[in-house]
Design a protein around this motif. Structure first.
Motif, PDB file in Angstrom:
ATOM      1  N   PHE A  10       0.134  -1.548  -0.222  1.00  0.00           N
ATOM      2  CA  PHE A  10       0.244   0.167   0.304  1.00  0.00           C
ATOM      3  C   PHE A  10       1.250   1.158   0.429  1.00  0.00           C
ATOM      4  N   SER A  11       0.636   1.953  -0.910  1.00  0.00           N
ATOM      5  CA  SER A  11       1.914   3.415  -0.906  1.00  0.00           C
ATOM      6  C   SER A  11       0.648   4.732  -1.056  1.00  0.00           C
ATOM      7  N   CYS A  12       1.322   5.600  -0.603  1.00  0.00           N
ATOM      8  CA  CYS A  12       0.335   6.661  -0.318  1.00  0.00           C
ATOM      9  C   CYS A  12       1.341   7.592  -0.702  1.00  0.00           C
ATOM     10  N   ASP A  13       0.633   8.581  -1.699  1.00  0.00           N
ATOM     11  CA  ASP A  13       0.952   9.606  -1.988  1.00  0.00           C
ATOM     12  C   ASP A  13       1.233  10.636  -1.150  1.00  0.00           C
ATOM     13  N   LEU A  14       1.887  11.718  -0.039  1.00  0.00           N
ATOM     14  CA  LEU A  14       1.082  12.890   0.687  1.00  0.00           C
ATOM     15  C   LEU A  14       1.755  14.690   0.113  1.00  0.00           C
ATOM     16  N   ASP A  15       1.080  14.241  -0.877  1.00  0.00           N
ATOM     17  CA  ASP A  15       0.887  15.257  -1.967  1.00  0.00           C
ATOM     18  C   ASP A  15      -0.092  16.739  -0.893  1.00  0.00           C
ATOM     19  N   THR A  16       1.206  18.019  -0.455  1.00  0.00           N
ATOM     20  CA  THR A  16       0.362  18.481  -0.238  1.00  0.00           C
ATOM     21  C   THR A  16      -0.930  19.650  -1.167  1.00  0.00           C
ATOM     22  N   VAL A  17      -2.128  19.983  -0.174  1.00  0.00           N
ATOM     23  CA  VAL A  17      -2.666  20.012  -1.742  1.00  0.00           C
ATOM     24  C   VAL A  17      -1.695  21.976  -2.429  1.00  0.00           C
ATOM     25  N   ASP A  18      -1.357  22.350  -2.257  1.00  0.00           N
ATOM     26  CA  ASP A  18      -1.128  23.843  -2.787  1.00  0.00           C
ATOM     27  C   ASP A  18       0.401  23.098  -3.914  1.00  0.00           C
ATOM     28  N   ARG A  19       1.251  21.940  -3.571  1.00  0.00           N
ATOM     29  CA  ARG A  19       1.090  21.239  -4.932  1.00  0.00           C
ATOM     30  C   ARG A  19       0.384  20.653  -5.843  1.00  0.00           C
ATOM     31  N   HIS A  20      -0.714  20.032  -5.412  1.00  0.00           N
ATOM     32  CA  HIS A  20      -1.400  19.910  -5.759  1.00  0.00           C
ATOM     33  C   HIS A  20      -2.348  20.642  -7.031  1.00  0.00           C
ATOM     34  N   LEU A  21      -2.524  21.613  -6.489  1.00  0.00           N
ATOM     35  CA  LEU A  21      -3.189  23.123  -7.426  1.00  0.00           C
ATOM     36  C   LEU A  21      -1.848  23.690  -8.405  1.00  0.00           C
ATOM     37  N   GLN A  22      -0.639  23.240  -7.765  1.00  0.00           N
ATOM     38  CA  GLN A  22       0.514  23.745  -9.171  1.00  0.00           C
ATOM     39  C   GLN A  22      -0.293  23.191 -10.389  1.00  0.00           C
ATOM     40  N   GLY A  23      -0.601  21.482 -10.021  1.00  0.00           N
ATOM     41  CA  GLY A  23      -0.572  20.984 -11.303  1.00  0.00           C
ATOM     42  C   GLY A  23      -2.092  21.190 -12.070  1.00  0.00           C
ATOM     43  N   TYR A  24      -2.578  21.959 -11.048  1.00  0.00           N
ATOM     44  CA  TYR A  24      -3.958  22.558 -12.140  1.00  0.00           C
ATOM     45  C   TYR A  24      -3.843  23.664 -12.509  1.00  0.00           C
ATOM     46  N   GLY A  25      -3.029  24.628 -12.197  1.00  0.00           N
ATOM     47  CA  GLY A  25      -2.388  25.713 -12.603  1.00  0.00           C
ATOM     48  C   GLY A  25      -1.956  26.871 -11.920  1.00  0.00           C
ATOM     49  N   PHE A  26      -2.115  26.726 -10.329  1.00  0.00           N
ATOM     50  CA  PHE A  26      -2.095  27.659  -9.592  1.00  0.00           C
ATOM     51  C   PHE A  26      -0.851  27.373  -9.136  1.00  0.00           C
ATOM     52  N   ASP A  27      -0.045  28.811  -9.788  1.00  0.00           N
ATOM     53  CA  ASP A  27       1.889  28.738  -9.227  1.00  0.00           C
ATOM     54  C   ASP A  27       1.744  29.682  -7.454  1.00  0.00           C
ATOM     55  N   ASN A  28       2.885  29.520  -7.443  1.00  0.00           N
ATOM     56  CA  ASN A  28       3.628  30.457  -6.402  1.00  0.00           C
ATOM     57  C   ASN A  28       2.343  30.336  -5.211  1.00  0.00           C
ATOM     58  N   LEU A  29       1.971  29.286  -4.903  1.00  0.00           N
ATOM     59  CA  LEU A  29       1.225  29.178  -3.421  1.00  0.00           C
ATOM     60  C   LEU A  29       2.596  28.907  -2.464  1.00  0.00           C
ATOM     61  N   PRO A  30       1.835  29.503  -1.574  1.00  0.00           N
ATOM     62  CA  PRO A  30       1.991  28.716  -0.009  1.00  0.00           C
ATOM     63  C   PRO A  30       2.005  27.790   0.211  1.00  0.00           C
ATOM     64  N   PRO A  31       3.445  27.005   1.047  1.00  0.00           N
ATOM     65  CA  PRO A  31       3.222  25.853   1.551  1.00  0.00           C
ATOM     66  C   PRO A  31       2.090  25.835   2.484  1.00  0.00           C
ATOM     67  N   CYS A  32       1.601  24.336   1.849  1.00  0.00           N
ATOM     68  CA  CYS A  32       0.428  24.509   2.944  1.00  0.00           C
ATOM     69  C   CYS A  32       0.449  22.458   3.607  1.00  0.00           C
ATOM     70  N   ASP A  33       0.044  22.531   5.203  1.00  0.00           N
ATOM     71  CA  ASP A  33       0.384  21.494   5.874  1.00  0.00           C
ATOM     72  C   ASP A  33      -0.562  20.767   6.201  1.00  0.00           C
ATOM     73  N   LEU A  34      -2.033  21.217   5.451  1.00  0.00           N
ATOM     74  CA  LEU A  34      -3.419  20.403   6.142  1.00  0.00           C
ATOM     75  C   LEU A  34      -2.905  19.168   6.485  1.00  0.00           C
ATOM     76  N   ILE A  35      -2.552  18.272   5.374  1.00  0.00           N
ATOM     77  CA  ILE A  35      -3.337  16.994   4.662  1.00  0.00           C
ATOM     78  C   ILE A  35      -2.481  16.217   6.092  1.00  0.00           C
ATOM     79  N   TYR A  36      -0.547  16.755   6.478  1.00  0.00           N
ATOM     80  CA  TYR A  36       0.317  16.730   8.174  1.00  0.00           C
ATOM     81  C   TYR A  36      -0.784  16.511   9.121  1.00  0.00           C
ATOM     82  N   ARG A  37      -1.516  17.843   8.871  1.00  0.00           N
ATOM     83  CA  ARG A  37      -2.782  17.922  10.466  1.00  0.00           C
ATOM     84  C   ARG A  37      -4.086  17.299  10.532  1.00  0.00           C
TER      85      ARG A  37
END
Ligand SMILES: [Zn+2]
Length: 302
Positions: A10-37
């Motif tokens: 079982f593998s789980c990729d811990l992509d953060t919300v800001d990096r997912h959003l970068q994949g949708y074209g939203f650049d230069n977002l501050p790091p988001c630690d939501l998934i870790y919490r």
């Protein structure tokens, strides 16, 4: 279960919300630690409940701030592996120096923060080629888990490339990627000798992806049928999902722009039940190991 029982990872990729959003074209977002919490504690609870180890692919940018969490993850018997340093896309088009930094520095930082020797790598969006693999090998990793051997991804690869590079010719990209490469683990012979590849789970003949994001798109019976077919075979089931699959869109206060992400608007209760059902089904018939364990037991590439 005996050692001869086929295995699952079982593998789980811990992509953060800001990096997912970068994949949708939203650049230069501050790091988001939501998934870790929020999502990661839910993941650990779920794996504990089904008594299975997991592998987490972590973006090493966050290694130091998440040191305590990474130590907790490895202390619980799970494996910490690298999902690059900053998750840049498209990964294959990085220059040599940047590519080296993403691969090398992510391993150093994650090993230091987790207190374990990080031996596994997964490229952002599974975007690898021989040059990336050579770099992964040179950096001291023992395995890569970035090959998704199915043609089902070709159209999504095209649109992702167009979105992130502005390239409109499909001839400018590697259209087929590893769509028709082996479906079982194997060893590379392309300048990355000694590196083992663990492909993401697909059924043997049709190469139907047994991949969690697909559960949001295909009828349940179709997915269940593919999963059962895999479980009846002796193929390892390397099942991949993301921390975002364990987010509660409303209650966790997820960035509204992330609503478009597959499954994001489903109630958490439903998503948890779905993931739990799939992982328990696999764990009921397979010996669950980490990639590192599969390697050390000589299970890969046999
Ligand atoms: Zn990723």
């Amino acid at each position: 279960m005996s050692r001869s029982t086929p295995y699952a990872v079982f593998s789980c990729d811990l992509d953060t919300v800001d990096r997912h959003l970068q994949g949708y074209g939203f650049d230069n977002l501050p790091p988001c630690d939501l998934i870790y919490r929020t999502a990661v504690p839910r993941l650990l609870e779920l794996l504990d409940e089904i008594e299975a180890p997991g592998v987490v692919f972590v973006i090493a940018r966050d290694a130091e701030p998440q040191r305590a969490l990474l130590r907790q993850i490895s202390a619980a018997g799970h494996e910490v592996a690298s999902h690059s340093l900053t998750h840049p896309q498209p990964f294959r088009t990085l220059g040599d120096a940047e590519l080296e930094r993403e691969v090398v520095e992510s391993r150093t930082r994650l090993s230091d923060a987790s207190g374990t020797d990080v031996v596994g790598f997964r490229a952002p969006a599974w975007d690898i080629d021989d040059r990336v693999l050579k770099q992964v090998k040179r950096a001291g990793y023992h395995y890569d888990a970035s090959v998704f051997p199915t043609p089902a991804l070709i159209s999504s690869r095209i649109s992702a490339y167009r979105r992130s590079t502005g390239m409109h010719s499909i001839f400018a990209m590697d259209l087929f990627g590893h769509a028709f490469s082996p479906t079982r683990p194997y060893h590379w012979h392309n300048g990355a000798e000694g590196l083992t590849e663990f492909p993401i789970a697909v059924t043997r003949w049709l190469r139907f992806p047994v991949y969690h994001t697909l559960t949001y798109f295909v009828p349940r019976f179709l997915f269940q049928r593919a999963l059962r077919r895999m479980l009846r075979s002796t193929m390892p089931v390397c099942y991949e999902f993301h921390a975002a699959d364990l987010l509660d869109f409303g209650a966790d206060g997820v960035d509204a722009r992330f609503a478009r992400h597959p499954g994001m608007r489903l109630p958490l209760r439903e998503k948890l039940a779905n993931l739990r059902a799939i992982l328990s089904t696999i764990a009921g018939e397979r010996r669950c190991v980490t990639y590192r364990q599969a390697l050390s037991e000589g299970l890969a590439g046999a």
